[in-house]
Each structure stands twice: as structure tokens, then as C-alpha cells.
Design a protein around this motif. Structure first.
Motif, PDB file in Angstrom:
ATOM      1  N   GLY A  78       0.815  -1.192   0.000  1.00 58.26           N
ATOM      2  CA  GLY A  78       0.000   0.000   0.000  1.00 58.26           C
ATOM      3  C   GLY A  78       0.858   1.256   0.000  1.00 58.26           C
ATOM      4  N   GLU A  79       0.197   2.406   0.068  1.00 61.45           N
ATOM      5  CA  GLU A  79       0.910   3.674   0.083  1.00 61.45           C
ATOM      6  C   GLU A  79       0.206   4.639   1.026  1.00 61.45           C
ATOM      7  OE1 GLU A  79       2.113   7.424  -2.866  1.00 61.45           O
ATOM      8  OE2 GLU A  79       1.605   5.476  -3.741  1.00 61.45           O
ATOM      9  N   ARG A  80       1.001   5.313   1.862  1.00 64.63           N
ATOM     10  CA  ARG A  80       0.463   6.313   2.781  1.00 64.63           C
ATOM     11  C   ARG A  80       1.306   7.582   2.700  1.00 64.63           C
ATOM     12  NH1 ARG A  80      -0.958   2.644   8.165  1.00 64.63           N
ATOM     13  NH2 ARG A  80      -2.689   1.475   7.207  1.00 64.63           N
ATOM     14  N   SER A  81       1.666   7.952   1.493  1.00 64.67           N
ATOM     15  CA  SER A  81       2.517   9.132   1.356  1.00 64.67           C
ATOM     16  C   SER A  81       1.780  10.415   1.716  1.00 64.67           C
ATOM     17  CB  SER A  81       3.101   9.217  -0.057  1.00 64.67           C
ATOM     18  OG  SER A  81       2.090   9.248  -1.044  1.00 64.67           O
ATOM     19  N   ASN A  82       0.448  10.428   1.627  1.00 66.65           N
ATOM     20  CA  ASN A  82      -0.283  11.605   2.090  1.00 66.65           C
ATOM     21  C   ASN A  82      -0.062  11.830   3.582  1.00 66.65           C
ATOM     22  OD1 ASN A  82      -1.624  12.596  -0.274  1.00 66.65           O
ATOM     23  ND2 ASN A  82      -3.049  10.890  -0.170  1.00 66.65           N
ATOM     24  N   LEU A  83      -0.223  10.780   4.377  1.00 65.63           N
ATOM     25  CA  LEU A  83       0.004  10.885   5.817  1.00 65.63           C
ATOM     26  C   LEU A  83       1.448  11.269   6.110  1.00 65.63           C
ATOM     27  CD1 LEU A  83      -0.843  10.511   8.778  1.00 65.63           C
ATOM     28  CD2 LEU A  83      -0.309   8.072   8.519  1.00 65.63           C
ATOM     29  N   GLU A  84       2.389  10.611   5.439  1.00 67.71           N
ATOM     30  CA  GLU A  84       3.799  10.927   5.644  1.00 67.71           C
ATOM     31  C   GLU A  84       4.077  12.400   5.357  1.00 67.71           C
ATOM     32  OE1 GLU A  84       8.183  10.007   3.673  1.00 67.71           O
ATOM     33  OE2 GLU A  84       6.463   8.763   3.117  1.00 67.71           O
ATOM     34  N   GLN A  85       3.545  12.903   4.249  1.00 64.30           N
ATOM     35  CA  GLN A  85       3.822  14.278   3.860  1.00 64.30           C
ATOM     36  C   GLN A  85       3.180  15.276   4.821  1.00 64.30           C
ATOM     37  OE1 GLN A  85       5.634  15.932   0.740  1.00 64.30           O
ATOM     38  NE2 GLN A  85       5.687  16.854   2.764  1.00 64.30           N
ATOM     39  N   TYR A  86       1.926  15.038   5.213  1.00 68.41           N
ATOM     40  CA  TYR A  86       1.266  15.943   6.150  1.00 68.41           C
ATOM     41  C   TYR A  86       2.080  16.065   7.439  1.00 68.41           C
ATOM     42  CZ  TYR A  86      -3.244  16.354   3.648  1.00 68.41           C
ATOM     43  OH  TYR A  86      -4.251  16.646   2.753  1.00 68.41           O
ATOM     44  N   CYS A  87       2.476  14.934   8.012  1.00 66.00           N
ATOM     45  CA  CYS A  87       3.218  14.963   9.280  1.00 66.00           C
ATOM     46  C   CYS A  87       4.578  15.630   9.109  1.00 66.00           C
ATOM     47  CB  CYS A  87       3.379  13.549   9.818  1.00 66.00           C
ATOM     48  SG  CYS A  87       1.837  12.788  10.385  1.00 66.00           S
ATOM     49  N   ALA A  88       5.280  15.301   8.021  1.00 72.50           N
ATOM     50  CA  ALA A  88       6.599  15.885   7.796  1.00 72.50           C
ATOM     51  C   ALA A  88       6.517  17.390   7.574  1.00 72.50           C
ATOM     52  CB  ALA A  88       7.268  15.208   6.598  1.00 72.50           C
ATOM     53  N   ILE A 142      -1.973  13.714  13.545  1.00 70.47           N
ATOM     54  CA  ILE A 142      -1.995  15.046  12.930  1.00 70.47           C
ATOM     55  C   ILE A 142      -2.187  16.119  13.997  1.00 70.47           C
ATOM     56  CG2 ILE A 142      -3.229  16.555  11.345  1.00 70.47           C
ATOM     57  CD1 ILE A 142      -1.655  14.419   9.890  1.00 70.47           C
ATOM     58  N   ILE A 143      -3.109  15.900  14.910  1.00 69.43           N
ATOM     59  CA  ILE A 143      -3.382  16.905  15.947  1.00 69.43           C
ATOM     60  C   ILE A 143      -2.171  17.083  16.853  1.00 69.43           C
ATOM     61  CG2 ILE A 143      -4.911  17.525  17.856  1.00 69.43           C
ATOM     62  CD1 ILE A 143      -7.124  15.930  16.449  1.00 69.43           C
ATOM     63  N   ARG A 144      -1.471  16.001  17.167  1.00 65.19           N
ATOM     64  CA  ARG A 144      -0.252  16.126  17.986  1.00 65.19           C
ATOM     65  C   ARG A 144       0.823  16.912  17.240  1.00 65.19           C
ATOM     66  NH1 ARG A 144      -1.614  10.801  19.952  1.00 65.19           N
ATOM     67  NH2 ARG A 144      -0.458   9.828  18.236  1.00 65.19           N
ATOM     68  N   CYS A 145       0.952  16.678  15.929  1.00 64.30           N
ATOM     69  CA  CYS A 145       1.921  17.447  15.135  1.00 64.30           C
ATOM     70  C   CYS A 145       1.585  18.938  15.170  1.00 64.30           C
ATOM     71  CB  CYS A 145       1.943  16.943  13.694  1.00 64.30           C
ATOM     72  SG  CYS A 145       2.762  15.350  13.455  1.00 64.30           S
ATOM     73  N   LEU A 146       0.294  19.263  15.078  1.00 67.18           N
ATOM     74  CA  LEU A 146      -0.124  20.664  15.142  1.00 67.18           C
ATOM     75  C   LEU A 146       0.193  21.258  16.513  1.00 67.18           C
ATOM     76  CD1 LEU A 146      -3.580  20.440  13.314  1.00 67.18           C
ATOM     77  CD2 LEU A 146      -1.488  21.466  12.424  1.00 67.18           C
ATOM     78  N   ARG A 147      -0.007  20.496  17.566  1.00 69.41           N
ATOM     79  CA  ARG A 147       0.289  20.997  18.913  1.00 69.41           C
ATOM     80  C   ARG A 147       1.770  21.312  19.062  1.00 69.41           C
ATOM     81  NH1 ARG A 147       1.234  20.105  24.344  1.00 69.41           N
ATOM     82  NH2 ARG A 147      -0.389  20.948  25.729  1.00 69.41           N
ATOM     83  N   HIS A 148       2.630  20.429  18.561  1.00 63.51           N
ATOM     84  CA  HIS A 148       4.073  20.680  18.634  1.00 63.51           C
ATOM     85  C   HIS A 148       4.442  21.940  17.849  1.00 63.51           C
ATOM     86  CE1 HIS A 148       4.699  16.113  19.467  1.00 63.51           C
ATOM     87  NE2 HIS A 148       4.435  16.791  20.570  1.00 63.51           N
ATOM     88  N   ALA A 149       3.798  22.148  16.718  1.00 63.15           N
ATOM     89  CA  ALA A 149       4.075  23.358  15.933  1.00 63.15           C
ATOM     90  C   ALA A 149       3.654  24.605  16.704  1.00 63.15           C
ATOM     91  CB  ALA A 149       3.359  23.287  14.590  1.00 63.15           C
ATOM     92  N   ILE A 206      -1.049  29.174  13.384  1.00 61.99           N
ATOM     93  CA  ILE A 206      -1.862  28.152  12.722  1.00 61.99           C
ATOM     94  C   ILE A 206      -3.299  28.633  12.614  1.00 61.99           C
ATOM     95  CG2 ILE A 206      -2.756  25.789  12.812  1.00 61.99           C
ATOM     96  CD1 ILE A 206      -0.244  24.937  14.232  1.00 61.99           C
ATOM     97  N   ALA A 207      -3.861  28.503  11.425  1.00 65.98           N
ATOM     98  CA  ALA A 207      -5.287  28.767  11.197  1.00 65.98           C
ATOM     99  C   ALA A 207      -5.888  27.563  10.498  1.00 65.98           C
ATOM    100  CB  ALA A 207      -5.487  30.023  10.353  1.00 65.98           C
ATOM    101  N   VAL A 208      -6.996  27.058  11.033  1.00 64.86           N
ATOM    102  CA  VAL A 208      -7.674  25.881  10.492  1.00 64.86           C
ATOM    103  C   VAL A 208      -9.102  26.264  10.141  1.00 64.86           C
ATOM    104  CG1 VAL A 208      -8.447  23.528  10.946  1.00 64.86           C
ATOM    105  CG2 VAL A 208      -6.242  24.299  11.855  1.00 64.86           C
ATOM    106  N   LEU A 209      -9.482  26.028   8.896  1.00 62.67           N
ATOM    107  CA  LEU A 209     -10.846  26.285   8.424  1.00 62.67           C
ATOM    108  C   LEU A 209     -11.554  24.948   8.282  1.00 62.67           C
ATOM    109  CD1 LEU A 209     -12.563  28.771   7.479  1.00 62.67           C
ATOM    110  CD2 LEU A 209     -12.051  28.041   5.150  1.00 62.67           C
ATOM    111  N   MET A 210     -12.650  24.778   9.021  1.00 64.51           N
ATOM    112  CA  MET A 210     -13.411  23.534   9.032  1.00 64.51           C
ATOM    113  C   MET A 210     -14.901  23.851   8.971  1.00 64.51           C
ATOM    114  SD  MET A 210     -11.390  21.162  11.823  1.00 64.51           S
ATOM    115  CE  MET A 210     -12.501  19.770  11.505  1.00 64.51           C
ATOM    116  N   PRO A 211     -15.748  22.852   8.715  1.00 61.17           N
ATOM    117  CA  PRO A 211     -17.198  23.111   8.720  1.00 61.17           C
ATOM    118  C   PRO A 211     -17.668  23.578  10.092  1.00 61.17           C
ATOM    119  CG  PRO A 211     -16.697  21.008   7.661  1.00 61.17           C
ATOM    120  CD  PRO A 211     -15.435  21.467   8.305  1.00 61.17           C
ATOM    121  N   ALA A 212     -18.445  24.648  10.119  1.00 57.48           N
ATOM    122  CA  ALA A 212     -18.962  25.165  11.383  1.00 57.48           C
ATOM    123  C   ALA A 212     -19.874  24.159  12.069  1.00 57.48           C
ATOM    124  CB  ALA A 212     -19.702  26.478  11.144  1.00 57.48           C
ATOM    125  N   GLU A 213     -20.494  23.296  11.269  1.00 57.95           N
ATOM    126  CA  GLU A 213     -21.436  22.328  11.824  1.00 57.95           C
ATOM    127  C   GLU A 213     -20.813  20.939  11.957  1.00 57.95           C
ATOM    128  OE1 GLU A 213     -24.507  22.769   8.916  1.00 57.95           O
ATOM    129  OE2 GLU A 213     -25.509  24.366  10.030  1.00 57.95           O
TER     130      GLU A 213
END
Length: 446
Positions: free
Chosen positions: A262-272, A293-300, A307-314
Motif C-alpha cells: 500500500g501507500e500512505r505518502s499523504n500521511l507521511e507528507q502531512y506529518c513531515a 496530525i493533531i499532535r503534530c499541530l500541537r508541537h508546531a 496556525i489557522a484551520v478552516l473547518m465546517p462550522a457544523e
């Protein structure tokens, strides 16, 4: 190889576990929201000389392409009638995902009747994912294998909620989304991905698993890399479930191609990428529920990254977001368009993008939830190009803030985003709808 490509100028590493190599010489064009994106896709289809190939996850019968062009099938049928090789790979849900059949063009009797009304020249294969998952890639490939090869990839589905104009005025239930247009050497990898999926589409040997004369034939893998079109460094990255493909045919030039596991390069790239951020991280995504991902954001945030995150309000937020909200350099926001009645309507964030330090970005189909990162079939284009990263951030924030931020650096732009979003939140709580732009901050556990 990466030094030769100019990687010494960038802090963000590439995904070493990707099937496809890093390639320089690309040109990128962001397309924000469905109406402009599909207008450009339709223009490219109308100008195509050889072929139009597409991978489609969801397509509604009610979907209409911009400017009176009719349905997506109408647009594709006209291309086929001109003698072009038009191929579509549609996702077919399995019993675990059959609740999504109402949104998919999965080969039901009414879908076959619609095809009979359109063009017998279309070539279609249906493709299931691993049980419980989704063939979630969304891409369009124009004139594959030629020097004018152009591709579009992102997250926009073919439904009325998504084919909408920037600004999101008027009706309710609108989606905000993004495509990116790509030409140059990395287009060959989108080409390779399509051929791999076409040749191994799960339903290809079934009587109801394909449509159209020629749909029984496999495609040759690409053998030539397109010439340089620009200066952007790009890597095509994917999520591919373990055991999904048996074909190990290498992509042309430099690819160490093997996805038996399989391939998980999306996950690898996001974390890196998050781990390498120095100044700013901007994210648009409909779901972030993977603790890594959330832990990586916390370390940053602890490093002082804005950091700004845009997500669905609902949408539903992961409980770990409460920890992020304690940082002054973190903004969580949604957007809401102004309705014809003068009231604000929440807009669903369906985009899947990340921009870091004004120099790197990724756009594609991959959500930051466990399905996209561990099981679905996903396709993203990660790019190392300051011009594209800055232009995309400026265009997005112009829509969300109704402000020109092109004179600000990336960090200052996100600080302004937070200020305006929080101000709009206070207006929202007072029942006022005359905001600046669309963005308003969200409570961390709404």
C-alpha cells in the motif's frame, strides 16, 4: 536528485514513501470553488484534441456544469462525439458503504438508462474500494501522453452544492472547495495513476462493470515525461490500501515503484510538513480526527508557529482540539455566506489543502481523517513553489476576509485572519450579519 531540483531552498521535506518521484518544471493554477473550477475543466475538455479521462467518486443527476453546458455526462458525451477517447472510472460502493449509493453513479438501472440517452462512445469502468472504504480520487486528465497533457485534481464533487460561485452568496447548503490545474512533468504520474486504476478496476470483468465499445481494453502505461512548463517542484502523493494493486509497472523516469504494502505518502507528507513548519500553517479540511496530525499541530504551536484551520462550522471536532485552543497562535474558524434574506448560511468546508510558510502546499482529495489517511484511494499534489503558495493563500483569504493580504507575509496574514474571524464571531453572537468577509471563529468543541 533533490538538490538538483532546488530543494536546498525549501525547509519542507518530500515523502520518501511515495510511489512517484519529485519532479521539477511544473506549472500550477489554483481554482477556488466549483463554478470557476468546472468552467476551466469544461474549457479544457472543449479544447482537447486526443482524450479526456476522469475519476469520479460522486455524481448527482441534478448536477449542471457552468454556463448552460448541461450535465457532466452531456459535456463528456459531446467530447466523445468529436472522436475523443473519453473514459471515466466511477466508484461503486460495497455493502458497507451502500448508504452512499444515492450520491454515486454506480451503475444502477437508471444510470444505464441515462447512458443510453447520452453517448455510446463513452468508455466506463466501475471500481470498488476495499470494504468500508471509498475510491475517493477526483481528477481530470486532458490529452494524456501528449506535450499538452493537463490535469486537474482536488476534492470537488459533481453535485449542485459544489458547483457554486466564490463568495457563497444566496442559497443554503453550499460547499467550499478547491481544485488545482497542473501541467508539466508531474502530469505523467496522474496519467500513470489513471492507467493503473483503469486496468485493475474491480468490476471490469463483470457484465455490469463496464460500458461502451472499447471499455474492455486495457491502457498502456505512459512511457514519456512531458517537457517543462514552469518552475514548480511537485510530487503526486496517494493513499492506496494494502493489496489494492498487483501491477508493478514503474512510472517513467526515477520512480522506485512498489505498492504491494500500500501507500500512505499523504500521511507521511502531512506529518513531515507540519513538523518542518517555521512560521505558519493554513489548513482547509472537512475533518481532522487523526491524533497523529493533531499532535503534530500541537508541537508546531509550541514552537510558535501561527496556525489557522478552516473547518465546517457544523462539523464534529476531535476532543484533542480543546488543547489547541489554549494557544494564542491558533485560530479555528468556519465560513458563512450571506443569504438573499440577509441572514448568514454556514458553508461546508469540503476543501483538502494545506499551506506552510508561504512556500509549500498540498491540494487534493485527502481529508485528515482515518478513512482518507489509512484506507480510501486518495490523490494529492504537493508542491514546493512560493509563487503558487502565496497566490493561493491570498486568493483564499480574499474570499474569506474580503481583504487584500498580498502585501502581508504568511504569518501576518494568518494573524489578520484570526482577528477578523474573532470579530465576526462576536457579531454572529449578537445576531448581526454585516460581517467583513465570511470567516468566523469556532469554539474548540462545537
Amino acid at each position: 536528485m533533490t538538490d538538483e531540483l532546488g530543494f536546498s531552498d525549501f525547509a519542507i521535506p518530500y515523502a520518501r514513501g511515495a510511489s512517484y518521484p519529485v519532479r521539477s518544471g511544473n506549472v500550477l493554477r489554483p481554482l477556488i470553488d466549483g463554478e470557476p473550477a468546472f468552467r476551466r475543466v469544461c474549457e479544457a475538455i472543449e479544447q482537447a484534441k486526443i482524450s479526456v479521462w476522469a475519476t469520479v467518486t460522486f455524481m448527482w443527476a441534478a448536477c449542471q456544469m457552468p454556463d448552460g453546458r448541461g450535465s457532466p455526462l452531456d459535456v463528456l458525451s459531446r467530447a466523445a462525439e468529436r472522436g475523443l477517447d473519453v473514459r471515466i472510472i466511477f466508484w461503486r460502493p460495497d455493502p458497507e458503504t451502500e448508504y452512499l449509493e444515492t450520491n454515486a453513479f454506480w451503475g444502477a438501472p437508471e444510470h444505464v438508462e441515462r447512458l443510453k440517452e447520452c453517448s455510446s462512445s463513452l468508455r466506463i469502468r466501475w471500481d470498488r474500494a476495499q470494504p468500508g472504504y471509498c475510491q475517493h480520487q477526483k481528477c481530470w486528465l486532458i490529452d494524456a501522453g501528449t506535450e499538452t497533457e493537463t490535469t486537474f485534481l482536488g476534492g470537488i464533487n459533481l453535485n449542485p452544492h459544489s458547483v457554486v460561485a466564490p463568495g457563497h452568496r444566496g442559497g443554503k447548503n453550499q460547499n467550499h472547495d478547491v481544485y488545482i490545474e497542473l501541467a508539466g512533468p508531474s502530469a505523467v504520474d496522474v496519467h500513470h495513476n489513471f492507467v493503473q486504476r483503469w486496468n485493475e478496476a474491480s468490476e471490469r470483468h463483470l457484465a455490469d462493470g463496464r460500458w461502451g465499445a472499447g471499455s474492455e481494453s486495457d491502457l498502456p502505461f505512459p512511457a514519456k515525461v512531458p517537457e517543462r512548463k514552469g518552475n514548480a517542484i511537485v510530487q503526486i502523493q496517494r493513499t492506496i490500501h494494502r493489496g489494492r494493486y498487483s501491477n508493478g509497472h514503474a512510472a517513467p523516469q526515477d520512480a522506485a515503484y512498489s505498492i504491494e504494502d500500500g501507500e500512505r505518502s499523504n500521511l507521511e507528507q502531512y506529518c513531515a510538513a507540519i513538523g518542518a513548519a517555521r512560521r505558519s500553517i493554513y489548513i482547509e479540511n472537512q475533518a481532522i480526527d487523526v491524533p497523529e496530525i493533531i499532535r503534530c499541530l500541537r508541537h508546531a504551536l509550541q514552537r510558535g508557529v501561527e496556525i489557522a484551520v478552516l473547518m465546517p462550522a457544523e462539523g464534529k471536532l476531535h476532543e484533542l482540539f480543546a488543547d489547541l485552543a489554549a494557544f494564542d497562535n491558533f485560530t479555528l474558524a468556519g465560513i458563512a455566506g450571506l443569504g438573499d434574506d440577509g441572514k448568514r448560511n454556514p458553508v461546508w468546508i469540503h476543501a483538502k489543502l494545506m499551506l506552510i510558510d508561504g512556500e509549500w502546499g498540498t491540494v487534493g482529495s485527502c481529508n485528515l481523517h482515518r478513512y482518507s489517511l489509512f484506507g480510501n484511494s486518495e490523490l494529492n499534489a504537493a508542491f514546493w513553489d512560493r509563487e503558487t503558495a502565496r497566490a493561493l493563500l491570498a486568493e483564499l483569504l480574499h474570499e474569506h476576509l474580503d481583504r487584500d493580504i498580498s502585501g502581508l507575509n504568511d504569518r501576518a496574514a494568518l494573524q489578520l485572519f484570526g482577528e477578523i474571524a474573532r470579530h465576526n464571531r462576536r457579531l454572529f453572537e449578537r445576531g448581526e450579519s454585516k460581517w467583513q468577509g465570511l470567516a468566523f471563529s469556532l469554539p474548540p468543541l462545537s
